[in-house]
Scaffold this active site. Structure first.
Site, PDB file in Angstrom:
ATOM      1  N   SER A 104      47.995  42.789  40.563  1.00 60.17           N
ATOM      2  CA  SER A 104      48.053  42.699  39.112  1.00 60.17           C
ATOM      3  C   SER A 104      46.816  43.368  38.493  1.00 60.17           C
ATOM      4  CB  SER A 104      48.202  41.230  38.694  1.00 60.17           C
ATOM      5  OG  SER A 104      48.660  41.120  37.369  1.00 60.17           O
TER       6      SER A 104
ATOM      7  N   ASP B 174      55.235  41.099  38.961  1.00 63.14           N
ATOM      8  CA  ASP B 174      53.818  40.887  39.262  1.00 63.14           C
ATOM      9  C   ASP B 174      53.577  40.370  40.681  1.00 63.14           C
ATOM     10  OD1 ASP B 174      51.098  39.664  39.190  1.00 63.14           O
ATOM     11  OD2 ASP B 174      51.235  40.127  37.052  1.00 63.14           O
TER      12      ASP B 174
END
Length: 281
Positions: free
Chosen positions: A42, A187
């Site tokens: 991320s 993510d």
């Protein structure tokens, strides 16, 4: 001695904090960007791509202080976080739980789009200073929304680095899942906030983790680090009290980018010795 730098997730403020930390350490003579392996999740995927691009860390730090033009403020709602946790309570199999989160992320992107995939990709492209995979061994974690399984992208994956990073940053319920390499991804933090296990087998491991604790059923970075096999030398760096305050309560708000970057530099002298002892510098 093989060295790994692991960069955890933590939103826009996490990117800034990590860059601030890395830039000060480099100026102090401890350059972590020369790692044999860089793992990014991320926010950490953005930092990993930036830090291995060849642009000096000092310039990357200056970019964090500039007005955040092109960035969009967002917020992970309490309902979204509750849905994340409840998926793991409903499904005993972690892959099935993550696939449930992926389906919810897809529905959310259709019902309440903060941005299209193309718009989000443009934001990520603007963050990266190079759109080519680096020569360094950079690995970027994401999660397949259909299977719930983790995918670790690298320069041999056949996926452009912008798409890999956009996928790793696709917070479910906030940003749309990203098509890449024949599947669709969200993510990498849905699997693990830092994906430290990717560094298994390395002798020295430094982890910068803007999120210091686990989320719901996911173990925190300290637990992940302790699970590494063998007996590597390791150190975990998480935000201090001042840095947490600088994040402003919403890690996805670009207004707090510059304060978070400064907080990373301010905290860095406090960790120089312990990080240097692990790194060997």
């Amino acid at each position: 001695m093989r060295k790994a730098l692991v960069l955890g997730g933590g939103g826009i403020t996490g990117i800034a904090w990590e860059i601030g930390m890395l830039s000060w350490l480099q100026e102090a003579g401890l350059d972590l960007t020369g790692a044999d392996l860089v793992v990014g999740t991320s926010a950490g995927s953005v930092v990993g791509a930036q830090a291995t691009s060849g642009m000096p860390l000092a310039k990357l730090y200056e970019r964090q202080l500039a007005p955040p033009d092109g960035e969009v403020s967002a917020h992970l709602s309490r309902a979204g976080l509750l849905g994340f946790v409840s998926a793991y309570l409903i499904e005993r199999d972690p892959d099935r739980a993550r696939a449930r989160i992926g389906r919810a992320a897809h529905r959310s992107a259709l019902r309440r789009p903060n941005a299209s995939v193309a718009e989000r990709r443009a934001v990520i492209a603007g963050r990266l200073v190079s759109h080519d995979w680096p020569d360094a061994d950079l690995r970027v974690a994401a999660v397949d929304v259909r299977t719930g399984r983790r995918k670790v992208f690298d320069r041999d994956s056949g996926v452009p680095i912008v798409d890999a990073v956009a996928a790793s940053c696709a917070v479910p319920g906030v940003w749309p899942p990203v098509p890449a390499g024949g599947s669709v991804y969200m993510d990498g933090g849905v699997y693990s906030t830092a994906n430290i296990d990717v560094a298994a087998g390395y002798d020295r491991v430094v982890v910068l983790a803007p999120i210091a604790h686990g989320i719901g059923p996911l173990p925190g970075p300290a637990a992940q680090l302790s699970d590494l096999p063998g007996d590597p030398k390791t150190v975990l760096v998480t935000p201090d009290k001042e840095a947490v305050a600088a994040f402003g309560g919403n890690v996805l708000d670009p207004r707090f980018r510059a304060p978070a970057a400064r907080a990373g530099r301010t905290q860095a002298p406090d960790v120089l010795r312990v990080v240097g002892e692990v790194w060997g510098g």
